[in-house]
Design an enzyme around this catalytic site. Structure first.
Site, PDB file in Angstrom:
ATOM      1  N   ASP A   1      -6.067  -2.278   9.548  1.00  0.00           N
ATOM      2  CA  ASP A   1      -7.018  -1.346  10.156  1.00  0.00           C
ATOM      3  C   ASP A   1      -7.045  -1.492  11.672  1.00  0.00           C
ATOM      4  O   ASP A   1      -6.993  -0.504  12.411  1.00  0.00           O
ATOM      5  CB  ASP A   1      -8.424  -1.592   9.604  1.00  0.00           C
ATOM      6  CG  ASP A   1      -8.614  -1.020   8.214  1.00  0.00           C
ATOM      7  OD1 ASP A   1      -7.873  -0.098   7.836  1.00  0.00           O
ATOM      8  OD2 ASP A   1      -9.503  -1.507   7.496  1.00  0.00           O
ATOM      9  N   ILE A   2      -7.173  -2.724  12.135  1.00  0.00           N
ATOM     10  CA  ILE A   2      -7.295  -2.953  13.579  1.00  0.00           C
ATOM     11  C   ILE A   2      -6.005  -2.555  14.294  1.00  0.00           C
ATOM     12  O   ILE A   2      -6.036  -1.917  15.348  1.00  0.00           O
ATOM     13  CB  ILE A   2      -7.668  -4.416  13.863  1.00  0.00           C
ATOM     14  CG1 ILE A   2      -9.081  -4.701  13.340  1.00  0.00           C
ATOM     15  CG2 ILE A   2      -7.574  -4.721  15.358  1.00  0.00           C
ATOM     16  CD1 ILE A   2      -9.490  -6.153  13.426  1.00  0.00           C
TER      17      ILE A   2
END
Length: 394
Positions: free
Chosen positions: A167-168
């Site tokens: 996600d990051i």
């Protein structure tokens, strides 16, 4: 002074909100669009919560205003279209193209309203390929991209990273893609569509390991905290704590031997004379080194290693890391006044710009905190806003 960029953030969870937060840190005006009543799903992710707010949500939503909007209602879509006409960037993480088209918030619909709009879609697999439009999750991306196959203890099971790295990483790449598209717009006068996928972004973490396979068909194995090519370069135990040491050159090896007091023993052993030999004989070398290192505390070893310019560090807890003098000196911890919490704290933006420094202007918003404010800016009267609330549009 250049006009402030306006970003419409229709994302939730981690990847999209992280991208929008980065853009907000860099000075963009970010409007976070959330469904009435529930908002971003991350608002419910906990524990921990503080004063009813999810600390997970607090981590990725500073520098934003929150507008609640029901996009299943025609009047809600009209409000979004009014915002899109003047926006620079639109972020969305809805994997179903049909759903976007139905609500008239797909790229073609919004481009017709604003040809300069940069439209960034963040999904699990993108809009092409056999898995197009499948839902995406960080855990699944970590597994499918190969990372988990060589993460974890030697002989153990595959291991995920304990933070949502897919996600990051996707959020960071999305921000890069948006900035690249905005830069291109200076030349073309047109926006464009950006197709970001968690799977694609996580694949970039294969880095040199991917190169190993692509060029010589070499595949990695799980080695815990050891390095596949450099010895000693790993976690070791001192008497009272764990440390990291990174002895990456022959010069460092000689200085390390001097610090540890093994110049005439292990340092003179032909089995360990070069990094290649230390690699071949790591099963013999590392237990011998460990027996020596465990005799002193980390507080004794680290100053000696640092004085000899040998890369090393203590394994910090999260508390120790966030309170480290270096972290404090670099502005790692951001504090913003918050109407419920008093102060909302988060990890800061790492980009240090000399002329246009990042700014922290807004606390992570409460759900719909700025709905009336934004609607007034669009020209809606208080009476009409009250009517929209009564209808469940906002």
């Amino acid at each position: 002074m250049a006009p402030t960029l306006r970003v419409l953030d229709l994302t939730q969870a981690m990847a999209g909100p992280y991208c929008a937060m980065l853009l907000g840190d860099f000075g963009a005006e970010v409007i976070k669009i959330e469904r009435p009543g529930t908002g971003d799903q991350a608002r419910g992710w906990g524990p921990p919560f503080t004063h009813g707010e999810s600390t997970y949500f607090l981590s990725t939503n500073r520098n934003k205003r929150s507008l609640t909007l029901n996009l299943d209602a025609p009047e809600g879509v009209e409000v979004l279209h009014a915002l899109a006409r003047e926006a620079d960037v639109f972020l969305v993480n809805q994997p179903s193209l049909a759903s976007l088209v139905k609500r008239r918030i797909d790229y073609d619909s919004l481009r017709a309203l604003n040809p300069r709009l940069v439209y960034c879609s963040i999904t699990g697999y993108g809009f092409t390929g056999p898995k197009a439009e499948w839902p995406g999750y960080d855990l699944i991306a970590q597994g499918e991209a190969g990372l988990m196959s060589f993460t974890g203890a030697e002989g153990g099971e595959p291991m995920k990273y304990p933070i949502p790295i897919a996600d990051i990483t996707t959020g960071v790449y999305a921000a890069l893609g948006v900035l690249a598209a905005l830069n291109a717009r200076h030349e073309t006068g047109r926006g464009q569509f950006i197709d970001l996928a968690l799977f694609d972004a996580q694949m970039t973490w294969l880095s040199h390991v991917g190169s190993d396979y692509l060029n010589v068909k070499a595949t990695p194995r799980r080695m815990g905290n050891a390095h596949a090519s450099i010895v000693p370069y790993q976690v070791v135990r001192a008497k009272n704590a764990h440390m990291t040491i990174a002895v990456g050159t022959e010069g460092l090896w000689k200085r390390f031997c001097a610090v540890v007091g093994i110049e005439d023993t292990l340092g003179a052993d032909p089995r360990f004379a070069t990094n290649r030999l230390r690699n071949e004989n790591r099963a013999v070398l590392m237990p011998l080194l460990q027996d020596i290192l465990v005799q002193r505390t980390a507080e004794e070893w680290l100053p000696l290693l640092e004085k000899a310019d040998i890369p090393c560090g203590r394994i910090n807890t999260v508390e120790q890391a966030l309170e480290d003098p270096q972290a404090l000196a670099r502005g790692t911890v951001v504090e913003l006044a918050h109407p419920l919490l008093g102060v909302a704290r988060s990890v800061g933006n790492p980009v240090k710009l000399s002329e246009t420094a990042v700014t922290y202007r807004r606390h992570p918003p409460t759900l719909g905190e700025h709905t009336s404010e934004i609607l007034r800016e669009l020209g809606h009267s208080d009476a009409h806003i009250a009517d929209l609330r009564e209808k469940g549009v906002v």
